[in-house]
Design an enzyme around this catalytic site. Structure first.
Site, short mmCIF file in Angstrom:
data_model
loop_
_atom_site.label_atom_id
_atom_site.label_comp_id
_atom_site.label_asym_id
_atom_site.label_seq_id
_atom_site.Cartn_x
_atom_site.Cartn_y
_atom_site.Cartn_z
N GLU A 218 -1.06 -13.00 -18.19
CA GLU A 218 -0.36 -12.95 -16.90
C GLU A 218 0.14 -14.34 -16.49
O GLU A 218 1.24 -14.49 -15.96
CB GLU A 218 -1.27 -12.34 -15.83
N TYR B 66 3.49 -4.79 -14.86
CA TYR B 66 2.58 -3.66 -14.61
C TYR B 66 2.69 -2.59 -15.70
O TYR B 66 2.30 -1.44 -15.46
CB TYR B 66 2.84 -3.07 -13.23
N LYS C 257 1.15 -10.48 -2.48
CA LYS C 257 2.11 -9.37 -2.59
C LYS C 257 3.04 -9.27 -1.37
O LYS C 257 2.79 -9.88 -0.32
CB LYS C 257 1.31 -8.07 -2.78
N ARG D 158 -8.68 -8.25 1.06
CA ARG D 158 -8.17 -6.89 1.25
C ARG D 158 -8.76 -6.22 2.49
O ARG D 158 -8.07 -5.48 3.17
CB ARG D 158 -8.40 -6.08 -0.02
N THR E 287 -9.90 -2.60 -4.59
CA THR E 287 -8.48 -2.20 -4.58
C THR E 287 -8.11 -1.47 -3.29
O THR E 287 -7.08 -1.74 -2.68
CB THR E 287 -8.20 -1.26 -5.79
N HIS F 131 -2.85 -9.49 -5.94
CA HIS F 131 -3.19 -9.12 -7.32
C HIS F 131 -4.07 -10.22 -7.89
O HIS F 131 -3.86 -11.40 -7.58
CB HIS F 131 -1.92 -9.02 -8.19
N ASN G 108 -1.82 -3.77 -0.86
CA ASN G 108 -3.15 -4.36 -0.71
C ASN G 108 -3.17 -5.89 -0.88
O ASN G 108 -4.17 -6.48 -1.28
CB ASN G 108 -4.15 -3.67 -1.64
P1 GDP Z 1 -6.37 -3.97 -8.84
O1 GDP Z 1 -6.73 -4.56 -10.17
O2 GDP Z 1 -7.53 -4.00 -7.86
O3 GDP Z 1 -5.12 -4.57 -8.23
O4 GDP Z 1 -6.09 -2.41 -9.05
P2 GDP Z 1 -5.43 -1.60 -10.30
O5 GDP Z 1 -5.24 -2.51 -11.47
O6 GDP Z 1 -6.21 -0.36 -10.47
O7 GDP Z 1 -4.01 -1.17 -9.72
C1 GDP Z 1 -2.94 -2.09 -9.65
C2 GDP Z 1 -2.24 -1.94 -8.33
O8 GDP Z 1 -1.62 -0.65 -8.26
C3 GDP Z 1 -3.15 -1.97 -7.08
O9 GDP Z 1 -3.50 -3.26 -6.67
C4 GDP Z 1 -2.28 -1.26 -6.06
O10 GDP Z 1 -1.28 -2.11 -5.53
C5 GDP Z 1 -1.63 -0.18 -6.92
N1 GDP Z 1 -2.40 1.07 -6.85
C6 GDP Z 1 -3.60 1.34 -7.43
N2 GDP Z 1 -4.01 2.61 -7.15
C7 GDP Z 1 -3.04 3.13 -6.35
C8 GDP Z 1 -2.86 4.41 -5.71
O11 GDP Z 1 -3.70 5.30 -5.83
N3 GDP Z 1 -1.73 4.57 -4.99
C9 GDP Z 1 -0.77 3.58 -4.86
N4 GDP Z 1 0.32 3.82 -4.12
N5 GDP Z 1 -0.91 2.38 -5.44
C10 GDP Z 1 -2.01 2.15 -6.16
MG MG Z 2 -5.74 -4.47 -12.00
#
Ligand code: GDP
Ligand code: MG
Length: 140
Positions: free
Chosen positions: A128, A51, A11, A104, A93, A117, A114
């Site tokens: 994807e 997304y 990222k 991370r 995450t 992805h 973070n």
């Molecule tokens: P991942 O699968 O671990 O990447 O997590 P998710 O699929 O739940 O979320 C996708 C991405 O959205 C995360 O990797 C973060 O970059 C972002 N994200 C998730 N939760 C939050 C949050 O609470 N705040 C913000 N700003 N970004 C978030």
């Molecule tokens: Mg995810």
């Protein structure tokens, strides 16, 4: 477990800090092989499409703005149990909850910025990969 392919993004927070090589080293140390890779600057349309599953979440706008703020490196990783293995080496995450030694934990700045992805299941991995790569761009 069979050999799988998964989709990864290094990222903007990580490319900006020149951490691409250090992150790829983590994948390789975990037994994952890079079988496709390109550095791109995502368009807003690409980021919103990629997304789309999160479009009702409160952080969606922030996430899209972040993902188009700097170039990213999109990759296909291959290996034994690659989907779960990649999630393991990525860490939780929220970096505050990520295990020691994970990408991370070592590199992420916040729950949003973070560093990586990774696909979460076989179906999403296939979708994807197709979103960013043509078959002939993947060389196993
Ligand atoms: P991942 O699968 O671990 O990447 O997590 P998710 O699929 O739940 O979320 C996708 C991405 O959205 C995360 O990797 C973060 O970059 C972002 N994200 C998730 N939760 C939050 C949050 O609470 N705040 C913000 N700003 N970004 C978030
Ligand atoms: Mg995810």
């Amino acid at each position: 477990m069979a050999i799988q392919r998964t989709f990864s993004i290094i990222k903007p927070d990580a490319t900006k800090r020149n951490l691409t090589g250090k992150i790829i080293a983590k994948f390789e140390e975990a037994g994952l092989r890079v079988v496709a890779s390109k550095r791109i600057h995502m368009t807003r349309e690409q980021a919103e499409g990629f997304y789309a599953v999160h479009k009702e979440r409160p952080f969606f706008g922030e996430l899209v703005d972040f993902m188009i703020s700097e170039p990213v490196v999109v990759q296909v990783l291959e290996g034994e149990d690659a989907i779960a293995k990649n999630r393991e080496v990525m860490g939780a995450t929220n970096p505050a909850e990520a295990a020691p030694g994970t990408i991370r934990k070592e590199f992420a700045l916040s729950i949003g910025e973070n560093s990586v992805h990774g696909s979460d299941a076989a179906e999403t991995a296939a979708e994807e990969i197709k979103f960013f790569f043509k078959d002939e761009e993947i060389v196993g």
